[in-house]
Design a protein around this motif. Structure first.
Motif, mmCIF file in Angstrom:
data_model
loop_
_atom_site.group_PDB
_atom_site.id
_atom_site.type_symbol
_atom_site.label_atom_id
_atom_site.label_comp_id
_atom_site.label_asym_id
_atom_site.label_seq_id
_atom_site.Cartn_x
_atom_site.Cartn_y
_atom_site.Cartn_z
ATOM 1 N N LEU A 9 98.989 105.403 176.964
ATOM 2 C CA LEU A 9 99.093 105.571 175.511
ATOM 3 C C LEU A 9 97.738 105.378 174.836
ATOM 4 O O LEU A 9 97.382 106.105 173.909
ATOM 5 C CB LEU A 9 100.115 104.580 174.947
ATOM 6 C CG LEU A 9 101.568 104.803 175.351
ATOM 7 C CD1 LEU A 9 102.423 103.631 174.913
ATOM 8 C CD2 LEU A 9 102.090 106.094 174.755
ATOM 9 N N ALA B 100 95.548 108.237 172.912
ATOM 10 C CA ALA B 100 95.120 108.009 171.530
ATOM 11 C C ALA B 100 93.620 108.245 171.383
ATOM 12 O O ALA B 100 93.166 108.862 170.415
ATOM 13 C CB ALA B 100 95.485 106.600 171.096
ATOM 14 N N CYS C 32 99.192 105.369 166.375
ATOM 15 C CA CYS C 32 99.109 105.323 167.826
ATOM 16 C C CYS C 32 98.064 104.296 168.264
ATOM 17 O O CYS C 32 97.054 104.638 168.885
ATOM 18 C CB CYS C 32 98.758 106.709 168.369
ATOM 19 S SG CYS C 32 99.067 106.884 170.137
#
Length: 627
Positions: free
Chosen positions: A255, A259, A285
């Motif tokens: 993640l 981002a 995010c």
């Protein structure tokens, strides 16, 4: 029975089993079966306490993709997002295809067949949640700590919540000591045993932390914030709701990589080609190591966050309610004695402080909030940090509280009202974005000479609206949006407060002025381990939630009394006075464990109101310039 062999770590077994059984049998409704399973398992004895909590356990000690809980507050609601609810993968060597479940995940499996006709797109809502603002130490520490399984060894050490002081660049956090609230050894969150020595975070994580604002409503707050992904009935949730969430923890490092790549690529594009700004990408995010994702499988809206009381409606806990009501009068007498000591021997002021602390907005009639009881405690000594000591005592008795010293700097520089940031597409928090039944302590004894600027005037106006109407008008730039609230406001001052209030009681110390400072030095905050203090906490919490009614017979008696009081001197008792007496009578009844108004409580309410008014009038004569 999955709970028998560790429900928290075997949630994948449950979800995958339901998914594949549904897919193989060409049946629907597997999602409902998953939610039903977890709800049923969490009803088992000690099941909820067996689930580790994000509030208590450091994130790097929690196993990814395990079931965790989070006691939180909805600070912001993001736009819905689309995801692949089900998708097909292709084995690179055998070319075999297999359906995969995309629910309760942030990252899909490898080798996704994006051209498959079996892909099912779905929608979910994201809430930005933070720990309950202003939660008192006893409330945060008493919720029960669960040590996760030692079979999981974290791959690397990450910095603790307590060590992330530089993470938040919120203007409210950059303040001098004592500028907002009193500092005390008791003013902390979390158990001491949770604090730990850890290695420094990786440079990439430190770089992310340097510009990340966790957007806590109150200054000085610490703890985890979390993106909660909601899959059903998200319209039933409201901004500022207090929840206990059970969900699947997602902290995939992918993640953070995605981002970073997204932010880099968007900076190379023409701004008109990108749907999101860089600021919005940072907010929506953030690195999962700092702001984990939690995929909700079950949640409960909290009526309160008092750990000594049942979470459900009082009427459903008859045994607890009956035993508590039977002790209410005795506990009230003990609390009255204690508050009399705290308020320098003033029994009448102690009576009104109890009534204030159990007040609650129980209904609204048009725009009028019913049940509020903002108290102005005037005549407070300025020696010995008296008001700060008083706040620390109240903080130990209520689940959530916040001290605001009304200095010129605070009024001019603090952000009290939340404001929409359209560039980052988020609601920037303010100090008045707090959960219901928070005790807000406004210290006017710290007022000083000077001039309020535009921001200061707006802040004072916001405080006035909160007190009078129990609402905060959030700033959306082009318009204001009204959010109702339920906050107990206590204003301490030397003379009459500059802010409105429902009731003013002037403190009359029974201690000679020359001995007040010595007396205050012996004034101690109650010990958390005291059973008497826990009785006080339960008393205040239960009295606030009790139902109340007035019979037709007593209503007629009150009306007759009002007519009689106005016969001799029509100006002596107004409709506003009658309303206040009815509020006092209601709170007096509830403080005695009585859910209906009786004649004795009504007469007692009239008596203490007469005493209070006489005292205020006498003080006006002494200070002739007071309004």
């Amino acid at each position: 029975n999955f709970i028998s062999f560790d429900l928290t770590n075997n949630r994948c077994v449950v979800i995958k089993s339901c998914f594949y059984m549904s897919h193989n049998n060409s049946t629907s409704g597997w999602e409902e079966k998953v939610v039903k399973f977890f709800k049923e398992q969490l009803k088992e004895k000690d099941a909820r306490t067996a689930v580790p909590s994000l509030n208590d356990v450091p994130l790097h000690y929690l196993k990814p993709n395990s079931l965790v809980k989070f006691r939180c507050f909805i600070q912001d609601m993001f736009d819905p997002e689309f995801y692949m609810g089900a998708y097909e993968t292709v084995d690179p060597s055998s070319k075999a295809k297999m359906m995969q479940c995309g629910k309760y995940k942030d990252v899909a499996e490898c080798s996704v067949d994006f051209h498959s006709s079996n892909t099912v797109n779905a929608e979910r809502q994201t809430f930005y949640c933070v720990p309950v603002p202003g939660e008192s130490p006893y409330a945060s520490e008493s919720q029960g700590r669960v040590v996760p399984s030692t079979s999981y060894a974290p791959s690397r050490q990450k910095r603790s919540y307590e060590d992330d002081d530089d993470m938040d660049t919120h203007p409210q956090k950059q303040r001098e000591p004592n500028s907002v609230g009193p500092q005390s050894p008791d003013n902390h969150h979390g158990n001491a045993d949770c604090k730990r020595q850890e290695t420094e975070a990786p440079s990439s994580q430190a770089a992310s932390a340097s510009h990340l604002d966790l957007n806590f409503p109150l200054p000085g707050e610490k703890g985890p914030s979390c993106l909660v992904k909601v899959y059903e009935d998200w319209d039933s949730f409201k901004l500022n709701d207090m929840l206990e969430v059970y969900g699947i923890l997602s902290v995939s490092p992918v993640l953070s990589v995605l981002a970073d790549e997204k932010e880099t690529s968007s900076s190379l594009l023409d701004p008109t080609d990108s749907m999101e700004t860089a600021a919005e990408q940072r907010v929506h995010c953030p690195p999962a190591s700092l702001v984990p994702r939690l995929h909700l499988v079950h949640s409960q809206r909290l009526l309160h966050n008092n750990p000594l009381m049942p979470l459900t409606v009082m009427e459903q806990n008859t045994a607890f309610l009956s035993s508590t009501l039977s002790e209410m009068a005795a506990v009230r007498a003990e609390l009255l004695t204690y508050f009399t000591h705290v308020l320098l021997g003033d029994t009448l002021a102690a009576e009104y402080l109890i009534l204030h602390l159990i007040s609650n907005v129980y209904n609204r009639r048009d725009v009028l909030p019913l049940g509020k009881f903002t108290l102005n405690l005037s005549g407070c000594p300025t020696v010995g940090s008296y008001t700060e000591r008083l706040y620390h005592i109240i903080q130990q008795l209520v689940p959530s509280s916040f001290y605001l010293g009304m200095t010129l700097q605070n009024l001019n520089q603090m952000r009290l009202v939340p404001k929409k940031d359209y560039v980052a597409n988020r609601l920037v928090s303010g100090a008045l974005q707090v959960p219901k039944n928070t005790s807000l302590f406004l210290d006017e004894t710290r007022l000083e000479q000077g001039q309020l600027d535009t921001a200061g005037v707006h802040n004072v106006t916001a405080l006035g609206n909160l007190i009078s109407w129990q609402k905060v008008d959030y700033d959306f730039n082009f318009h204001q949006m009204e959010f109702p609230c339920n906050v107990n406001v206590l204003v301490t001052s030397e003379g009459r407060s500059l802010l409105p209030s429902d009731c003013q009681i002037h403190l009359q110390p029974q201690i000679p002025p020359s001995q007040i400072e010595e007396y205050l030095s012996s004034l101690h905050v109650p010990s958390d381990s005291s059973s008497q203090v826990n009785k006080f906490r339960i008393f205040l919490g239960v009295a606030r939630l009790l139902d109340y009614s007035i019979s037709d017979e007593v209503t007629k008696s009150v009306e007759d009394d009002f007519v009689d009081m106005r016969k001799d001197d029509p100006q002596s008792v107004s409709a506003e006075d009658l309303h206040r007496m009815l509020v006092v009578a209601r709170l007096l009844s509830l403080s005695l464990g009585q859910t209906t108004l009786c004649r004795d409580s009504w007469m007692r309410a009239k008596h203490i109101e007469m005493q209070r008014k006489t005292r205020v009038e006498q003080q006006k004569c002494v200070n002739g310039n007071e309004p």
